[in-house]
Every structure is written in structure tokens, then in C-alpha cells.
Design an enzyme around this catalytic site. Structure first.
Site, PDB file in Angstrom:
ATOM      1  N   TYR A  34       0.825  -1.220   0.000  1.00  0.00           N
ATOM      2  CA  TYR A  34       0.000   0.000   0.000  1.00  0.00           C
ATOM      3  C   TYR A  34       0.853   1.261   0.000  1.00  0.00           C
ATOM      4  O   TYR A  34       0.425   2.309  -0.468  1.00  0.00           O
ATOM      5  CB  TYR A  34      -0.969  -0.012   1.201  1.00  0.00           C
ATOM      6  CG  TYR A  34      -2.172  -0.874   0.933  1.00  0.00           C
ATOM      7  CD1 TYR A  34      -3.353  -0.325   0.436  1.00  0.00           C
ATOM      8  CD2 TYR A  34      -2.122  -2.253   1.124  1.00  0.00           C
ATOM      9  CE1 TYR A  34      -4.454  -1.113   0.160  1.00  0.00           C
ATOM     10  CE2 TYR A  34      -3.218  -3.056   0.852  1.00  0.00           C
ATOM     11  CZ  TYR A  34      -4.378  -2.484   0.363  1.00  0.00           C
ATOM     12  OH  TYR A  34      -5.466  -3.272   0.066  1.00  0.00           O
ATOM     13  N   GLU A  93      -8.609  -7.300   4.613  1.00  0.00           N
ATOM     14  CA  GLU A  93      -7.799  -8.360   3.990  1.00  0.00           C
ATOM     15  C   GLU A  93      -7.126  -9.223   5.061  1.00  0.00           C
ATOM     16  O   GLU A  93      -7.070 -10.452   4.924  1.00  0.00           O
ATOM     17  CB  GLU A  93      -6.780  -7.730   3.016  1.00  0.00           C
ATOM     18  CG  GLU A  93      -7.487  -7.229   1.760  1.00  0.00           C
ATOM     19  CD  GLU A  93      -6.764  -6.118   1.004  1.00  0.00           C
ATOM     20  OE1 GLU A  93      -5.537  -5.966   1.171  1.00  0.00           O
ATOM     21  OE2 GLU A  93      -7.429  -5.386   0.236  1.00  0.00           O
TER      22      GLU A  93
END
Ligand SMILES: Cc1cc2nc3c(=O)[nH]c(=O)nc-3n(C[C@H](O)[C@H](O)[C@H](O)COP(=O)(O)OP(=O)(O)OC[C@H]3O[C@@H](n4cnc5c(N)ncnc54)[C@H](O)[C@@H]3O)c2cc1C
Ligand code: HEM
Length: 415
Positions: A108, A150
Site C-alpha cells: 500500500y 484483507e
């Protein structure tokens, strides 16, 4: 569902950033596709290893950049507008897709750097330090929620995101139609199958002859045999000068019984809950792969639950898994099947000619709809059913590509 998906949205963004996002959301939305079209090449140039995780056809067609742009804009809008539709289903879909591809929290930072860099490149001087800080906050709120969801999915399925696939051996190939093949796969490590909820997909990673590695998603089309899973793949032909599908072509032409494929754990939230509601499963083309596992599951667990299947295809000869679905349907107490073919064989007196038309198909009270096929098909199904009074929240859909549905139908709550 998980609390990570339904926080109090209005309190998430700091007040100063909320004011900036309110003032700039319009201009970001207007340039969002330009931003994401710039973001991906810059990220791939710095991290060429990611070319093996991202579907390169979705880059070439622009579908993934469009899906990312739409999701970021929609996320920002629901942060600043408490009346905006729930974002939970979009978040859930992205998280499932990420998990099937082994996306990890540290990645990310890479996406954030290149995405926010692209915002600066495209918007130029409009991006003051305050504007940059506000959108950085939006990105990291989105990222944090995805990472949390997730992590929850990885933990629930016992998946190490650094090793998201297992080798599976192809134990059988079945040519379903001239352009559809089923591959029956067994874990090569001798271990049991993971838990598969009917309607879920796996990501299959293949090493192509040109040395590239590419993932694609395939619905688990049958779990009838407890130790094996089946995928059913339609060969994609390029039209108008576009290339033929790379992975479907590879699976059709190059993969033989005995070969190994790297397959992810099952993912996806297009799944039927164990309620008593009657079901309508409306599919077109390759979308039939979602129908068979659901009918098989209902036959196994709730044979008294009414099920209507409706399928549209080019012709009966292209209608994959037709007999298998009918066979499974015979184990149900209340099962009806309808078919539409663009080219109807005059001897076929039970199917209808043309596109699917659900306007006069008898539907049980309280029907829950699952639809899968090309976007225009699903929009048509939805419009017909809404006109017949089926509530929007009872219509679920699965897109066989990046989800661009919400761009045109913003009021589509599914989930
Ligand atoms: C959740 C999910 C479930 C799915 N389940 C199934 C399933 O059960 N069965 C099934 O058959 N499929 C399924 N799919 C679709 C599948 O994942 C693949 O997208 C499909 O097999 C095509 O992959 P491909 O590699 O063969 O084609 P690709 O190489 O990915 O090509 C896809 C399209 O892009 C076009 N294209 C590629 N490059 C260019 C370019 N440079 N310029 C213009 N156009 C280009 C191609 O012509 C083609 O039309 C599913 C997808 C998802 C997301
Ligand atoms: C806040 C950050 C992120 C957002 C908003 C986001 C959003 C999305 C969206 C909307 C999709 C399409 C989902 C679908 O409809 O199928 C997607 C798919 C995907 N994402 Fe992300 N994502 C983020 C971070 C990441 C990261 C960190 C990675 C890893 C490098 C990543 C890799 C992927 C891949 C590989 C796909 C599938 C692409 C394809 O099939 O074409 N994403 N993401």
C-alpha cells in the site's frame, strides 16, 4: 459482516481535510481517470515485478484504471456525504480480489506513493500542501480499511499472503462446448481442499510461453467431488483487431492432464446465504459457471428451496454445463429452467429466441436474484426485475472483470 466495513464514516476524516476534500472532490473526480492512467505506468516502471500480479489486459483496455478511479472517488464522496450509499460492498469486493492475488500491507505504500504522485502530476499547482495532505488522508483511510479487511480474510482462511497459491494438478479435462473447457484440479500437495463457498472464484496464475506470468480469476464451477475443484473456462477471442485472450487460450491449448497450476484460495462475496428465500439465477455465456455450484449446493443442503435458472447464450451448442445444471436441478423439489438463444434451432420448442426477457417469467414471492454475465446483460436483467417490483437489495451481481457497474448504477447496493 465485519465491523471494519461499516465504521462511522463521517467521523473518519479530520475536519480540516473534510473541508478540503469537499472543495476538491469535483476536480479530482473530473481528472480521476487521467490520474489512474498515469499512476499505473509510473508504478510498473518503478516496480516491474508487479506486472506479474496485475492483469495486463485490464491495463490495456483501461478497465482497471477506470475501476480504481471510480472506487477512490466513491470512497471520498461517502466520507464527506453521510447520505451517500453504503460503500461496504465495494470494499468487500476489492478486499476479496486483493486476497486472491496475495496483496500485502507493505504494498500500500508503493501504491500510495505513485497514486498521490499522479494526483500531483495531473492537477499541478492546484495541489497545495493542504490539498495533498487531505487526499493523503483519504488514501490511507481507504488503505487501512482494506488492509484490515484483507487481514481478516487471510486469517479466516489460514492464508500466508506471501504465499497465496498452492500447486494443483490437472486431473481431468472436459471439452464442454467448442470453446469451453472444464479443468478438474486436485491439490498437488495431497492436502485437503480449502473451504469453498459456492459462487466463489480462485485466481489461477500461469507462466505464459513468452516468460510472463499472469493471474486470472475463474469461478469454482463445481465442488461435487470433495477432494477436487473444477474451473470452466471460455476461450476469449479478440475482436476488431484486439488480441485473443492470453490465459484462456493457454488453458485451452497448452494445459494437459498431469500439469500443475498455481491456484489461490477461494475468494469472492457472490455467495448464497442459507436462507429459505427462493432463488433466481440469471446468467449469460460464461456466467453459467456461477450457476452450477449454487444449484449443486442447494441440492445438497436445501433441496426444498425453490430455484429458477435462466440462461442466455448464442446458441444451444454454446451453452456450457447445460446438462450438468439440469441434472443437479432434478434433485430439487421445485426447479425451473428457462433458456434464450440468439440463434434458435427450429426443433427446440422449449427455448426462446433472442436475448433474455424476464418480464413474463413466473417468479416466486420474495425471490433473491443472482446474476452473472456481461454488464449490459446484467443491467437489462436488473432493470426488468426492478420494474417487476423486485427490491434492488435482493439483486446481486458478479462481474467477470474489474467492476465498472457502479459507475453507471450508483444506487446498486449488493450485499
Ligand atoms: C470474479 C471473476 C470470475 C471469473 N470467472 C470466470 C469463469 O468461471 N470462466 C471464464 O471463462 N472466465 C471467468 N472470468 C474471466 C477470466 O478471469 C478472464 O478474464 C478471461 O478468461 C479472459 O482472460 P484471457 O487472459 O484469456 O484474456 P485477456 O488476455 O485477459 O484479454 C481479455 C480481453 O482484453 C482484450 N485485450 C487484451 N489486450 C488488449 C489490447 N492490447 N488492446 C485491446 N484489447 C485487448 C482481449 O482482446 C480480450 O477481449 C472471471 C473473472 C472474474 C473477475
Ligand atoms: C487504497 C488502495 C487501493 C485501492 C482503492 C484499490 C482498488 C482496487 C479496485 C477498485 C480493484 C478492482 C476490483 C474489482 O472490481 O475486481 C482492485 C484490483 C486490484 N488491486 Fe487494488 N487497490 C488498492 C491497493 C492495492 C495494492 C496496494 C495493490 C498491490 C500492489 C493492489 C493490487 C490490485 C490488483 C493486482 C488488482 C486486480 C487488477 C486486475 O485484475 O486488473 N491494489 N484494486
Amino acid at each position: 459482516m465485519s465491523t471494519t466495513l461499516s465504521p462511522d464514516r463521517t467521523s473518519l476524516l479530520s475536519e480540516s481535510s473534510a473541508a478540503v476534500v469537499r472543495a476538491t472532490a469535483g476536480v479530482v473526480a473530473e481528472h480521476a481517470e487521467q490520474i489512474t492512467a498515469r499512476f499505473y505506468p509510473s508504478m510498473f516502471a518503478a516496480h516491474p515485478e508487479l506486472l506479474r500480479t496485475f492483469n495486463q489486459a485490464n491495463q490495456a483496455t483501461g478497465e482497471q484504471p477506470r475501476a480504481l478511479a471510480a472506487s477512490v472517488v466513491a470512497y471520498a464522496v461517502q466520507l464527506i456525504d453521510p447520505a451517500a450509499p453504503s460503500f461496504a460492498h465495494v470494499m468487500r469486493r476489492i478486499a476479496h480480489k486483493h486476497v486472491s492475488l496475495g496483496i500485502r500491507p507493505e504494498q500500500y505504500t508503493i501504491v500510495g506513493r505513485h497514486l498521490l504522485g499522479a494526483v500531483g502530476d495531473v492537477l499541478g499547482d492546484a495541489v497545495t500542501p493542504q490539498v495533498a495532505a487531505a487526499w493523503d488522508e483519504v488514501y490511507w483511510l481507504f488503505a487501512t480499511q482494506l488492509v484490515a479487511e484483507e487481514a481478516r480474510l487471510y486469517a479466516a482462511a489460514g492464508i500466508d499472503p506471501a504465499q497465496p497459491t498452492r500447486p494443483y494438478r490437472v486431473v481431468r479435462r472436459a471439452q464442454e462446448t467448442s470453446d469451453v473447457v472444464s479443468l478438474v484440479l486436485e491439490p498437488a500437495d495431497g492436502g485437503p481442499l480449502p473451504r469453498i463457498v459456492p459462487g466463489q472464484y480462485v485466481s489461477v496464475f500461469v507462466d505464459l510461453p513468452d516468460g510472463e506470468r499472469q493471474p486470472r480469476q475463474y469461478t469454482v464451477s463445481s465442488t461435487r467431488q470433495g477432494t477436487r475443484l473444477q474451473i470452466t473456462v471460455r476461450r476469449v477471442r479478440g475482436t476488431g483487431g484486439a488480441p485473443d485472450g492470453r490465459v484462456s487460450g493457454f488453458l485451452h491449448d497448452r494445459v494437459a492432464v498431469g500439469d500443475l497450476l498455481d491456484v489461490s484460495a477461494p475468494a469472492g462475496d457472490f455467495v448464497v446465504e442459507d436462507s429459505a428465500s427462493p432463488l433466481l439465477l440469471a446468467s449469460a455465456g460464461a456466467g453459467i459457471t456461477t450457476v452450477l455450484p449454487i444449484v449443486e449446493h442447494i441440492a445438497r443442503t436445501q433441496p426444498q428451496r425453490p430455484v429458477v435458472v435462466a440462461h442466455a447464450d448464442r446458441a444451444a451448442a454454446d451453452h456450457a454445463l447445460r446438462e450438468t445444471v439440469l441434472h443437479a436441478g432434478r434433485e430439487l423439489d421445485d426447479f425451473t429452467s428457462h433458456t434464450w438463444y440468439e440463434q434458435l434451432d427450429p426443433a427446440d420448442t422449449t427455448s426462446r429466441e433472442g436475448f433474455m426477457d424476464l418480464s413474463d417469467v413466473p417468479l416466486p414471492e420474495g425471490v433473491q436474484v443472482f446474476t452473472c454475465g456481461p454488464l449490459p446483460f446484467m443491467r437489462h436483467v436488473r432493470a426488468t426485475l426492478l420494474a417487476r417490483g423486485v427490491p434492488a437489495e435482493r439483486i446481486r451481481y458478479e462481474v467477470f472483470g474489474p467492476d465498472l457497474w457502479a459507475q453507471d448504477v450508483p444506487d446498486t447496493p449488493v450485499g
